[in-house]
Design an enzyme around this catalytic site. Structure first.
Site, PDB file in Angstrom:
ATOM      1  N   ASP A 195       3.878   7.444 -38.121  1.00 26.19           N
ATOM      2  CA  ASP A 195       3.433   6.691 -39.302  1.00 26.19           C
ATOM      3  C   ASP A 195       4.237   5.395 -39.451  1.00 26.19           C
ATOM      4  OD1 ASP A 195       1.789   6.896 -41.790  1.00 26.19           O
ATOM      5  OD2 ASP A 195       3.738   6.738 -42.751  1.00 26.19           O
ATOM      6  N   GLU A 250       1.387   4.047 -35.084  1.00 27.91           N
ATOM      7  CA  GLU A 250       0.518   3.327 -36.014  1.00 27.91           C
ATOM      8  C   GLU A 250       1.120   1.960 -36.302  1.00 27.91           C
ATOM      9  OE1 GLU A 250      -1.238   3.569 -40.559  1.00 27.91           O
ATOM     10  OE2 GLU A 250       0.883   3.884 -40.165  1.00 27.91           O
TER      11      GLU A 250
HETATM   12  C1  GLC Z   1       0.223   5.133 -43.116  1.00 30.10           C
HETATM   13  C2  GLC Z   1      -0.700   6.267 -43.451  1.00 30.10           C
HETATM   14  C3  GLC Z   1      -1.164   6.094 -44.868  1.00 30.10           C
HETATM   15  C4  GLC Z   1       0.050   6.155 -45.769  1.00 30.10           C
HETATM   16  C5  GLC Z   1       1.099   5.125 -45.369  1.00 30.10           C
HETATM   17  C6  GLC Z   1       2.419   5.404 -45.983  1.00 30.10           C
HETATM   18  O1  GLC Z   1      -0.414   3.904 -43.104  1.00 30.10           O
HETATM   19  O2  GLC Z   1      -1.755   6.326 -42.532  1.00 30.10           O
HETATM   20  O3  GLC Z   1      -2.102   7.056 -45.238  1.00 30.10           O
HETATM   21  O4  GLC Z   1      -0.339   5.920 -47.092  1.00 30.10           O
HETATM   22  O5  GLC Z   1       1.314   5.142 -43.972  1.00 30.10           O
HETATM   23  O6  GLC Z   1       3.006   6.548 -45.422  1.00 30.10           O
END
Ligand code: GLC
Length: 528
Positions: A195, A250
């Site tokens: 994440d 991500e």
């Molecule tokens: C990422 C997740 C999202 C979350 C954010 C904070 O972007 O995919 O759902 O709100 O991180 O953890």
């Protein structure tokens, strides 16, 4: 391809556990529900599942506010349920990837509670980013990125105030996460989705940003610091010590110069490719997006996984059902009454997009409900909305709840088999999902679900891991490429039907053909 590299061309199904299947009928999905539905995933043909967080959490941000990184929230089950799920999935040949959230924890994490109870300047506070004065950084969810505590100090949170950011320069933090990785690897996970992978380290000087800078602008003092890459290299060594394990990062960036270092030697293996989630429906734009993505990784032995949907973005069928020349965020614009959604057209395009995604080289991620062609649920009442973006912006931004509604499995009224008993699902389901259910779509040979099932099966049989991708010209408005000598995808993203190029057979079509014409918003896989 070696067994070690199973992830290169895998079809991975993203499960949002709270909304997948509810075994204990409390209105929220759980691990036992996922386990009971493994046969569904086998029939869909996926290689792996990625579970978004199911860890103990106050659920201020759908579980991305983690209070304990090494346990299961009671609403989702127990560690025993997790082990049983991994074991059963393995028997079905399905790997399990879990989410790791290294940027922040929940304000309920014991270390943050200790930090609050401790003095300014104490070691307990050093694990987080406390300062006497905030800088001008803004939260990704709206509002300031700093919250003041009782003794006057401020702590940094790039997301919600209930999600304090870790200080990765404190040795306890990397040590904690290395233990977390091993904890889940020892339980048999196939890897991690990381994440907000680029935000772990912040520029130690915490410099102010020029006024008015959007929080996700790059370059940024809280994104892509060299220390983050160094920590990822340490993680990679841990993964490699377990064999064929993988990490998928991500990053919401499409800047090749920023992304390339993350894919360098000794780094973690994959970075999501989100470009197609924001590409307007035109052949020129899709080709350019695909070519530039492929170019980033051309010199590397990988391709970035293609993504059309996830739990943070409006559903594809909705996004493609609006005027593509003006579109930014269909959820927000439709709810403000600024645009109309043509659901039929959106679904037709989403079907074509599925055949494009699954024909591209490399791995593909499918978000639960994408295979059902679900639309964004727009009519969630304000008092039922849970996304912190909605509250932090005072309702100005509706946020992501509309793509997180519990799945419809069967029946013609809520909860549509999501639970066996009548329940109040945590987010309300629409009244018109009877034809969207898994049961209804299974019985309909022309359904989106059956299109996915066939496409995943054919993908494996016809081109599996062949990397070669070559575009060719199939006429105005078309996107056309071959994958090796015998297979081509042709998609018509234009307005008019076009003649199908020479082929020996149609393997799969996203919609009815008109003789030898490929209608608008339709894609085919052909043999040649
Ligand atoms: C990422 C997740 C999202 C979350 C954010 C904070 O972007 O995919 O759902 O709100 O991180 O953890």
């Amino acid at each position: 391809m070696s067994h070690q590299e199973w992830w290169r061309d895998a079809v991975v199904y993203q499960i949002y556990p709270r909304s997948f299947a509810d075994a204990d009928a409390n209105g929220q999905g759980d691990l036992a529900g996922i386990r009971a539905r493994l046969p569904y995933l086998v029939e869909l043909g996926v290689d792996a599942v990625w579970l978004t967080p199911f860890y103990p959490s106050p659920m201020a941000d759908g579980g991305y506010d983690v209070a304990d990184f090494c346990d299961v929230d009671p609403r989702f089950g127990t560690l025993g349920d997790f082990d049983a799920l991994v074991a059963d999935a393995a028997e079905h040949g399905i790997r399990v990837i879990v989410d790791i959230v290294p940027n922040h924890c929940s304000a309920e994490h014991p270390w943050f509670k200790q930090a609050l109870a401790a003095e300014p300047g104490s070691p307990a506070r050093e694990r987080f980013i406390f300062r006497d004065e905030p800088n001008n950084w803004q939260s990704m969810f709206g509002g300031p990125a700093w919250t003041q505590v009782e003794d006057g100090q401020w702590y940094l949170h790039l997301f919600d105030s209930s999600q304090p950011d870790w200080n990765w320069r404190h040795p306890d933090v990397p040590a904690l996460f290395e233990d977390v990785l091993r904890f889940w690897l020892d339980r048999g996970v196939a890897g991690f989705r990381v994440d907000v992978a680029g935000a772990m380290f912040k520029d130690a000087a915490l410099p102010d940003l020029p006024p008015g800078t959007p929080p996700d602008a790059e370059p940024s003092p809280y994104l892509h610091q060299p220390e983050t890459l160094a920590e990822h290299r340490r993680w990679r060594k841990i993964l490699d010590s377990y064999g064929d394990r993988v990490a998928i990062l991500e990053h919401w960036s499409d800047n090749p110069e920023i992304m390339a270092p993350y894919l360098g030697d000794g780094q973690l293996q994959q970075v999501f490719n989100f470009t197609l989630m924001s590409t307007p429906w035109s052949a020129t734009d899709w080709r350019a997006a695909i070519e530039s993505s492929v170019a980033i990784t051309a010199s590397m032995p990988i391709t970035a996984p293609w993504v059309l949907e996830n739990h943070d973005a409006p559903r594809l069928a909705t996004r493609l059902g609006v005027d593509q020349s003006i579109i930014r965020n269909p959820t927000e614009e439709a709810l403000r009454g600024e645009i109309d959604i043509d659901r039929t057209r959106g679904l037709r395009r989403a079907r074509a997009a599925a055949l494009i995604q699954l024909a591209l080289p490399g791995s593909a991620y499918v978000y639960q409900g994408q295979e059902l062609g679900l639309h964004e649920v727009l009519d969630i009442p304000a008092e039922r909305r849970e996304d912190p973006i909605f509250t932090r912006t005072g309702g100005a931004i509706f946020g992501r709840d509309g793509c997180r509604v519990p799945l419809p499995w069967s029946g013609d009224a809520p909860p549509y088999g999501f639970a066996d008993h009548p329940v109040r699902t945590w987010l309300p389901q629409p009244g018109d999902w009877a034809r969207q259910t898994v049961a209804a779509q299974s019985a309909d040979p022309g359904s989106m679900l059956n299109l996915y099932r066939t496409a995943v099966r054919l993908r494996r049989a016809h081109f599996g891991s062949a990397p070669d991708l070559a575009f060719f010209d199939a006429g105005e408005g078309t996107l056309a490429f071959t994958r090796g000598p015998g297979f081509a995808l042709v998609a018509n993203l234009g307005q008019e039907a076009v003649a199908l190029p020479a082929h020996t057979g149609v393997l799969l079509a996203s919609g009815p053909l008109e003789g030898d014409l490929l209608p608008a918003d339709t894609a085919v896989w052909v043999s040649r």
